[in-house]
Design an enzyme around this catalytic site. Structure first.
Site, mmCIF file in Angstrom:
data_model
loop_
_atom_site.group_PDB
_atom_site.id
_atom_site.type_symbol
_atom_site.label_atom_id
_atom_site.label_comp_id
_atom_site.label_asym_id
_atom_site.label_seq_id
_atom_site.Cartn_x
_atom_site.Cartn_y
_atom_site.Cartn_z
ATOM 1 N N TYR A 29 8.829 4.064 2.576
ATOM 2 C CA TYR A 29 7.759 3.972 3.105
ATOM 3 C C TYR A 29 7.456 2.815 4.012
ATOM 4 C CZ TYR A 29 2.511 3.942 2.880
ATOM 5 O OH TYR A 29 1.403 4.106 3.009
ATOM 6 N N LYS A 548 -15.154 -5.620 -1.306
ATOM 7 C CA LYS A 548 -14.083 -5.763 -0.681
ATOM 8 C C LYS A 548 -14.320 -5.427 0.924
ATOM 9 C CE LYS A 548 -10.619 -3.504 -2.127
ATOM 10 N NZ LYS A 548 -9.825 -4.558 -2.374
ATOM 11 N N HIS A 554 -8.400 -0.072 -2.723
ATOM 12 C CA HIS A 554 -7.846 -0.160 -4.046
ATOM 13 C C HIS A 554 -9.026 -1.100 -4.622
ATOM 14 C CE1 HIS A 554 -3.915 1.321 -3.573
ATOM 15 N NE2 HIS A 554 -3.993 0.920 -2.292
#
Lengths: 673, 319
Positions: A29, A548, A554
């Site tokens: 990845y 966030k 996440h």
């Protein structure tokens, strides 16, 4: 099968010759900085024996913003490659024969757009689009639950996925329009039974939708079932994980046969790729992660009947930073050793007939079916998302996991046990074992974007966007209009903005309501007393803003912190995810908060700290509001953050929630009165 | 933080200009539990009263969790600002506190998608300090401050029950937000406190059961409040925008309507404050020796002065 009798431990081919299985696809990845830098990386990886591409896009691209958008600026090129238009795709795939590649793209909210770019690239290169093979991840359910790069509300997201299946089945029959992901569910601490149940319920929701839409003939629908593929996680409990994969395979066969009447066994096969677990990788003694990755890879390769078709491995230093090319090479070498040096691929299934494995698989299947029935009774996966049911279940699992690690009941070597050891020489290189994103990435991306905008035909852009919006409103398939947008050099942000205008934007259920923590005991009581002790000094209960900033979604870590903080007596304003630094500052100022806790996993912590501090100064709140950061932040950046005025930095090595709470109370005690 | 009277004067000037830091700091003063905050509040209210401003309205939005209040409010507040280019709106969202830790999770901001620095819109969360929700001990005090600064003050509360009756005392107009139910009238009668609201909002009206629910709600109202069966039921959808304009118009009409005198509610909340702060013996003293809440507030000339007077009188006696 051949006439000759072969021993049970051998595999034979069609001609009856003893053979070994082909290897699974090796992927890494990757993607960062800029299309050009990523292209160089891909070509280097292919030369090293990697057999498929796995593209990482930056968060701006994933969330549908151009690189020059204000909310995107701190994220450009950080966790993947920025893609603004088809011009960037030409650079990204320069000298790579895409007709021969199996290309996996981790893209969700903007999956239709990115697939359109890929098709447009093939058309401009004069290639046969029918031949393209690969996957667009395109699983929005898990985005709502765990990963956070959704854009549109569920019904519209599901429509986009369905339209991509309808387009791909006819135009790109070898392409996986989506990947049902259980990977991210395990990263959010799902148990194996939850992983099975949520992923399969997700697949059922998708197939039910495709059937309902009625755009497929019976034959086509059966083929569409055969195109459903999965992206699965593999954790450290590797025997259970192997059993989970067998349970997946059996359950999928049963569901496709019984619920959808699929007759051809080929279309009932559970096809899956794997990325092994990152959640369990530790910042403490990071070299141990190499062993964890190896063991986790065994879980999905040992059993022939449930072996993955493609495998990508994280790197040993993932809890510290994004991987360097060498780290990725080391992980690739692991796969090559396992596939080519060992005898693994020479045998039929090793666990056939094992009483223990059979019993474990049956147990997992039973638990999973119960939960699947439960979700279907609720009205299916869409209803279970919108009601917050699945999210709450995951937050509960995460708090349970954290509780078990905190109490020492779950041993994590080097983190909560055997923590003393010799310092790792892997971290002592000139770069400290860490990857640094090229700071000029954002500038390059913005320059490229400006050039594209200048050179394109504005009239064609307007017409293409108008046709896209028209299709969105009328329910016509949006793939062809999107491909025309790509060819016209529409940008990522423009494509997403057009559809945001029609579909609106999704705000999720947070999953934090009604959560309880397993945190009890004397230390909790003492922290509560200290929080109470602040009340006379502040005149009210201390207030925390938890949020966030930036685009990484996440959210579970931030949510656990929010729940813990209430548990010890703070008033917590949870501001949610995907906030601009201005929005966090606005929350803190309006709420007259005592402290901001910002969680950043994307590597943008320095930029975001600058922006938050600047915002606080503008509102004369820099002395009042303390700031702490949490996330994947390398030790070498701690001092820089402190210099900017950040009071504390928490990383995955601070897994003890009560330690974090004590530390936050200390910050407030120093500041108060 | 700026302290003392000079600091408060600067904050008042800032707050009148809707400077966020100043408004926020003043709200904190109006939530401050320390005894020394009581006379400061009284001084701030006196000061604010010196400069007349157009009357405002306090609107209560209440409803069970899941009825979609926050999403609805996010749309309504933005639409109000569009409809009236000089209107200012403050939202005070009250959420329940944990009975065990005393802490609270105030999550309403996650639904709001505000333009970052729009001064005409101010959002503040408040913990109720009680488990059930409803109004907190400081909600009335803060609403007094906000109505002196903003044209529309919206108080959002969670929870259904006895505590919700307080909202009726505090707000000029109360909206009960409900979501479509699958069943019949009985469910509505069970789900809501039908006696409280001035208007019903049937949210999520884009859901398939909404039309039937509307009629069920109509007949429940007829059963529960036979004398007031012309009460409006506004059908809205925070998702597709249905009915948002109508709800905004209803709210703006409330702002333009002349307000009832506030003596009653000052007396009501003053007595509640005495009970919270000084217990039953405090209430007994107020009623038997000092002429009751109404006359005590009237002679003090403001709620905050009454608090200050009461505190100092009792302080003299030793607390």
């Amino acid at each position: 099968m051949a006439e000759t009798k072969h021993p049970a431990h051998q595999i034979v081919d069609k001609e009856g010759k003893v053979t070994r299985d082909p290897t699974w696809i090796f992927r890494t990845y990757s993607g960062h900085s800029s299309p050009k830098a990523s292209n160089e990386l891909y070509r280097a990886n292919l030369a090293k024996g990697q057999t498929g591409l796995s593209i990482a896009f930056d968060l701006a691209t994933q969330c549908g913003y151009d690189s020059d958008d204000r909310i995107a600026r701190p994220e450009v090129g950080k966790v993947g490659v920025p893609i603004n238009s088809l011009d960037d795709f030409h650079v990204l795939f320069d000298a790579i024969p895409i007709e021969k590649m199996n290309t996996s793209m981790t893209i969700n909210g903007t999956a239709m757009w990115v697939l359109s770019l890929y098709v447009a690239l093939a058309r401009e290169r004069g290639l046969d689009v029918q031949k393209l093979t690969g996957t667009t991840q395109n699983d929005l359910i898990k985005e709502y639950l765990a990963r956070g790069t959704y854009i549109f509300p569920p019904e519209h997201s599901l429509r986009i996925i369905a339209e991509m299946y309808e387009f791909c089945l006819r135009e790109m029959p070898e392409w996986n329009a989506s990947n049902i992901c259980s990977y991210h569910l395990q990263e959010a601490a799902a148990t194996p039974a939850q992983e099975l149940a949520f992923a399969l319920a997700n697949a059922i929701g998708l197939l039910d939708l495709l059937r309902e839409r009625g755009n497929f003939s019976a034959v086509e629908f059966e083929q569409a079932v055969g195109r459903i593929s999965f992206f699965v996680n593999s954790g450290i409990r590797f025997v259970e994980e192997m059993c989970k994969m067998r349970a997946f395979t059996e359950l999928w066969d049963e569901i496709t046969r019984e619920r959808y009447g699929v007759k051809n066994p080929k279309y009932r096969r559970f096809r899956y790729g794997v990325q092994v677990n990152s959640l369990g990788l530790t910042e403490a003694q990071p070299e141990n992660n190499a062993w964890r990755i190896l063991i986790e890879a065994l879980g999905v390769t040992l059993s022939r009947d449930a072996r993955c078709r493609a495998l990508q491995l994280p790197t040993w230093n993932e809890a510290l930073s994004l991987p360097r090319p060498w780290d990725q090479q080391w992980s690739l070498r692991l796969q090559q050793v396992l596939a080519y040096e060992t005898d693994l691929l020479e045998y039929p299934d090793l666990f056939e007939g094992s009483i223990v494995v059979r019993s474990k698989v049956d147990d997992l299947k039973r638990q999973a079916m119960e939960e699947i029935d439960n979700i279907l009774d609720m009205g299916g996966v869409k209803a279970a998302i919108e009601s917050g049911y699945m999210k709450s279940a995951l937050v509960r699992s995460m708090t349970k996991r954290m509780g078990a690690i905190n109490s020492g009941e779950q041993i994590v070597v080097g983190m909560n046990k055997w923590t003393e050891g010799i310092a790792s020489p892997l971290l002592s290189g000139a770069d400290g074992g860490l990857f640094k994103v090229d700071e000029s990435a954002a500038r390059l991306a913005v320059e490229g974007l400006a050039l594209t905008r200048k050179q394109r035909d504005a009239g064609r852009v307007d017409r293409a966007l108008a046709a896209l919006k028209e299709a969105a409103r009328t329910g016509k398939n949006m793939m062809e209009p999107s491909i025309e947008c790509a060819l016209a050099r529409v940008t990522t942000g423009e494509w997403a903005k057009a559809l945001r205008g029609v579909f609106g934007e999704y705000r999720p259920a947070t999953g934090i309501d009604g959560q309880k923590l397993g945190l009890e005991g004397d230390r909790v009581d003492r922290v509560r007393a200290r929080v109470e002790g602040l009340i006379p000094r502040l005149g009210r209960r201390p207030r925390l803003v938890v949020g966030k900033p930036g685009l990484d979604g996440h959210s579970n870590g931030a949510e656990v912190i929010a729940v813990s903080a209430r548990h010890v007596g703070f008033d917590v304003i949870y501001s949610g995810i995907r906030l601009s630094p201005e929005e966090i500052v606005r929350s803190a100022v309006e709420e007259d908060a005592d402290l901001i806790g910002a969680s950043v996993l994307s590597g943008s912590h320095l930029e975001l700290a600058d922006q938050i501090m600047e915002g606080l100064r503008e509102h004369r709140a820099q002395d009042r509001v303390k700031v702490v950061f949490g996330g994947i932040i390398p030790l070498s950046d701690f001092e820089k953050l402190f210099a900017k005025g950040v009071k504390k930095v928490f990383t995955p090595s601070d897994y003890s929630l009560i330690d974090i709470m004590e530390s936050i109370v200390s910050v407030l005690e120093e500041g108060a009165g | 933080m700026e302290d003392g009277e000079r600091g408060d004067l600067a904050l008042i000037d800032g707050a009148r200009a809707l400077d966020k830091h100043s408004v926020a700091a003043l709200i904190s003063l109006f939530e401050d539990m320390r005894p020394e905050a009581v006379p400061r509040r009284a001084a701030v209210v006196d000061q604010l009263g010196r400069q007349a401003r157009p009357p405002s309205a306090i609107l209560g939005i209440t409803g069970a969790p899941g009825s979609g209040k926050s999403s609805l409010l996010a749309r309504v507040s933005l639409r109000l600002l569009e409809k009236d280019p000089v209107l200012s709106v403050a939202i005070l969202a009250v959420d329940p506190s944990s009975p065990i830790s005393g802490g609270a999770l105030l999550g309403d901001r996650t639904r709001m998608n505000f333009p970052s620095w729009e001064k005409r819109l101010f959002f503040r969360s408040q913990a109720s300090a009680t488990e059930l929700g409803g109004l907190g001990p400081w909600t009335f005090q803060v609403s007094r401050l906000l109505e002196a600064l903003f044209d529309v003050v919206i108080i959002e509360t969670v929870g259904i029950g006895q505590s919700e009756a307080d909202v009726r005392h505090l707000a000029d107009r109360v909206y009960l937000v409900m979501q479509p139910l699958a069943g019949d009238e009985i469910q509505f009668l069970k789900a809501g406190i039908m006696e409280i609201p001035h208007a019903f909002v049937l949210n999520k009206s884009d859901e398939p059961t909404a039309a039937r629910s509307y009629h069920a709600l109509r007949s429940s109202i007829a059963l529960a409040r036979p004398d007031a069966d012309d009460i409006p039921i506004l059908r809205t959808s925070a998702r597709n925008g249905t009915g948002i304009d109508e709800l905004c118009d209803d709210m703006l009409a409330a702002v333009r309507r002349p307000r009832a005198p506030t003596h009653d509610k000052e007396a009501y909340f003053f007595e509640r404050w005495v009970r919270d702060e000084w217990g039953r013996s405090g209430v007994r003293l107020l009623e038997r020796e000092w002429g009751g809440a109404e006359s005590f507030v009237a002679s003090a000339r403001s709620f905050e002065r009454a608090q200050a007077d009461f505190s100092s009188r009792l302080g003299d006696r030793g607390r």
